[in-house]
Design an enzyme around this catalytic site. Sequence first.
Site, PDB file in Angstrom:
ATOM      1  N   GLY A  57       0.850  -1.200   0.000  1.00 59.34           N
ATOM      2  CA  GLY A  57       0.000   0.000   0.000  1.00 59.34           C
ATOM      3  C   GLY A  57       0.878   1.239   0.000  1.00 59.34           C
ATOM      4  O   GLY A  57       0.512   2.278   0.547  1.00 59.34           O
ATOM      5  N   GLY A 102      -0.394   4.632  -1.121  1.00 58.75           N
ATOM      6  CA  GLY A 102      -1.603   5.096  -0.430  1.00 58.75           C
ATOM      7  C   GLY A 102      -1.336   6.261   0.512  1.00 58.75           C
ATOM      8  O   GLY A 102      -0.184   6.651   0.771  1.00 58.75           O
ATOM      9  N   ALA A 144       0.766   5.590   3.912  1.00 58.17           N
ATOM     10  CA  ALA A 144       2.215   5.510   3.681  1.00 58.17           C
ATOM     11  C   ALA A 144       2.783   6.911   3.513  1.00 58.17           C
ATOM     12  O   ALA A 144       3.793   7.266   4.142  1.00 58.17           O
ATOM     13  CB  ALA A 144       2.493   4.658   2.452  1.00 58.17           C
ATOM     14  N   ARG A 154      -0.016  -1.788  -6.393  1.00 67.44           N
ATOM     15  CA  ARG A 154      -0.484  -2.330  -7.651  1.00 67.44           C
ATOM     16  C   ARG A 154       0.069  -1.590  -8.872  1.00 67.44           C
ATOM     17  O   ARG A 154       0.576  -2.193  -9.806  1.00 67.44           O
ATOM     18  CB  ARG A 154      -2.007  -2.184  -7.622  1.00 67.44           C
ATOM     19  N   ASP A 209      -3.157   0.041  16.836  1.00 65.14           N
ATOM     20  CA  ASP A 209      -4.206   0.965  17.268  1.00 65.14           C
ATOM     21  C   ASP A 209      -3.426   2.243  17.524  1.00 65.14           C
ATOM     22  O   ASP A 209      -2.711   2.338  18.528  1.00 65.14           O
ATOM     23  CB  ASP A 209      -4.879   0.470  18.556  1.00 65.14           C
ATOM     24  N   HIS A 210      -3.523   3.201  16.612  1.00 60.96           N
ATOM     25  CA  HIS A 210      -2.579   4.327  16.707  1.00 60.96           C
ATOM     26  C   HIS A 210      -2.768   5.147  17.989  1.00 60.96           C
ATOM     27  O   HIS A 210      -1.878   5.868  18.390  1.00 60.96           O
ATOM     28  CB  HIS A 210      -2.621   5.196  15.449  1.00 60.96           C
ATOM     29  N   HIS A 267     -10.091   2.351  19.699  1.00 54.20           N
ATOM     30  CA  HIS A 267      -9.470   3.435  20.467  1.00 54.20           C
ATOM     31  C   HIS A 267     -10.139   3.697  21.828  1.00 54.20           C
ATOM     32  O   HIS A 267      -9.469   3.837  22.849  1.00 54.20           O
ATOM     33  CB  HIS A 267      -9.484   4.740  19.667  1.00 54.20           C
ATOM     34  N   LYS A 306     -18.097  12.564  14.877  1.00 50.55           N
ATOM     35  CA  LYS A 306     -17.573  13.442  13.828  1.00 50.55           C
ATOM     36  C   LYS A 306     -18.404  14.716  13.795  1.00 50.55           C
ATOM     37  O   LYS A 306     -19.532  14.749  14.276  1.00 50.55           O
ATOM     38  CB  LYS A 306     -17.626  12.738  12.480  1.00 50.55           C
TER      39      LYS A 306
HETATM   40  C1  BG6 Z   1      -9.192   6.430  12.922  1.00 49.87           C
HETATM   41  C2  BG6 Z   1     -10.599   6.451  12.402  1.00 49.87           C
HETATM   42  O1  BG6 Z   1      -8.895   5.171  13.470  1.00 49.87           O
HETATM   43  O2  BG6 Z   1      -9.043   7.420  13.919  1.00 49.87           O
HETATM   44  C3  BG6 Z   1     -10.951   7.820  11.857  1.00 49.87           C
HETATM   45  O3  BG6 Z   1     -10.743   5.487  11.377  1.00 49.87           O
HETATM   46  C4  BG6 Z   1     -10.677   8.889  12.887  1.00 49.87           C
HETATM   47  O4  BG6 Z   1     -12.305   7.884  11.447  1.00 49.87           O
HETATM   48  C5  BG6 Z   1      -9.272   8.747  13.458  1.00 49.87           C
HETATM   49  O5  BG6 Z   1     -10.816  10.137  12.262  1.00 49.87           O
HETATM   50  C6  BG6 Z   1      -9.052   9.684  14.623  1.00 49.87           C
HETATM   51  O6  BG6 Z   1      -7.697   9.676  14.963  1.00 49.87           O
HETATM   52  P1  BG6 Z   1      -7.018  10.914  15.673  1.00 49.87           P
HETATM   53  O7  BG6 Z   1      -5.626  10.470  15.952  1.00 49.87           O
HETATM   54  O8  BG6 Z   1      -7.075  12.053  14.688  1.00 49.87           O
HETATM   55  O9  BG6 Z   1      -7.832  11.202  16.889  1.00 49.87           O
END
Ligand code: BG6
Length: 499
Positions: free
Chosen positions: A15, A18, A21, A48, A179-180, A242, A342
């Site tokens: 990816g 994308g 990245a 791709r 999970d960022h 999250h 959102k």
């Molecule tokens: C992502 C979601 O995991 O987290 C998004 O898919 C969301 O929809 C985003 O906007 C929010 O992340 P952060 O770091 O901006 O709070």
Amino acid sequence: MAQNEKPTALIMIFGATGDLAKRKLFPSLFRLYEKNKLGDFAVIGVARRSLSNEEFHASVSQSIHNETSDQEKIKEFSSKFYYHSHDVTDSDSYASLNKIAEELDNHYQLNGNRIFYLAMAPEFFGTIAEHLKIDGLTDTNGFKRLVIEKPFGHDLESAKKLNKQIRTAFSEDEIYRIDHYLGKEMVQNIEVIRFANALFEPLWNNRFISNIQVTSSETLGVEERGRYYEKSGALRDMVQNHMLQMVSLLAMEPPISLTTDEIRSEKVRVFRALRPIKGSEVKDYFVRGQYDKGLMNEKEVPAYREEDMVNPESNTETFVAGKLMIDNFRWAGVPFYIRTGKRMEAKTTKIVVEFKDIPMDLYNRQEGSVNPNLLVIHIQPEEGITLYLNAKKTGQYMNSTPVKLSYANKGIDGLNTPEAYEKLLYDCLRGDATNFTHWDEVALSWSFVDNISEVWENEKEQNFPNYESGSMGPKAADDLLEKEGHFWWPVTNLDVEKC
Ligand code: BG6
């Protein structure tokens, strides 16, 4: 791996053309490179479309041009990137990828260490993992690790299926599920604030805490992700991962030590204690919302149902508020309120820990009751903590007034804290899986969320859209707390900077 040892690996990014990245992975790798934290490494961008190595270098350079003005450094960094045009279902394509990988491994002396980063559409995760095994890419002398972006499945069933596929090629401890939020500095700080302070841990239970509120609000709408979001909604997009991860860090018992296994097993115990909410109970514990048009920054924005790739009669929720109960000895009776959505008033993630009232208010009999103590953990955009106490109101009389003790995380050295992806990439390169989600956490959180989505999918919400863009969500989210004598602390006024 020792703290100052530099990791060596070949990183294959699936990816590579994308958004993720370009926006996150290349800049994060560059920052690690610039800080001299990486040993020998090379990157193969896999995607791709057909691109030459030169075209790929140009794309990498473009994505890091804000990081430095040092063109030599950019060139030096980009020269370690190679491109492979790939068909994810074709074994021949994997064979030629493997050939490049072996050449680079020899050339850069990478000890056979391989990281496979899947930064692409989730429907291919399972297929790729299986091919990596069948076509010999995982057959290497060094370590092999799979980094996998969310969503990890759509529900428990699909997550199980995916897990089975990737487990054919990788063992659980070789899988790094991102999970960022777990890479965010202040999310990592929850544990330290709790377990490194004699002040908090003794009070961190149902005898002293009234409720805990976790808010993660966004100002953006669904943008160009309508197709994905229609099937996901806020519950799957934010709560399953999250929000529940933050709750588990707030609620877990102190781990015996800081090893990955110890921390994860404490988090898993929280998920196991989470009260399942099913069927007719869902409406008592959860509220869903969908944004209507409204004003954001004085500009009119469209309703969710008017967004691209969204059904004009969509039943998808863009907002969720809920009450979670953790039925264990420490937390029995303490609600954990969560809320995310959102197109809300502000982009902010905050945790408010509200302590119980003191038994008797000596100081404010004339003026109403004393404020409860609050501990606010500011996750983003500002980072820090604020403790709300009460002290004497200056003047003749013995009245109390709320005062704030604040700590802004950036205050210490004036530097921005590293971005989540930079930390997570580095953790993965070093083999530290603590800040990634274990399968048990994924499975338990899906089974919690599945009960709710089942009800919501079967019962169309008649009132959608039910909150205006630019607001803090539907009124029902306020009622959810009010019926228990609580209210949402106004997170937009709790900034560290304003203290
Ligand atoms: C992502 C979601 O995991 O987290 C998004 O898919 C969301 O929809 C985003 O906007 C929010 O992340 P952060 O770091 O901006 O709070």
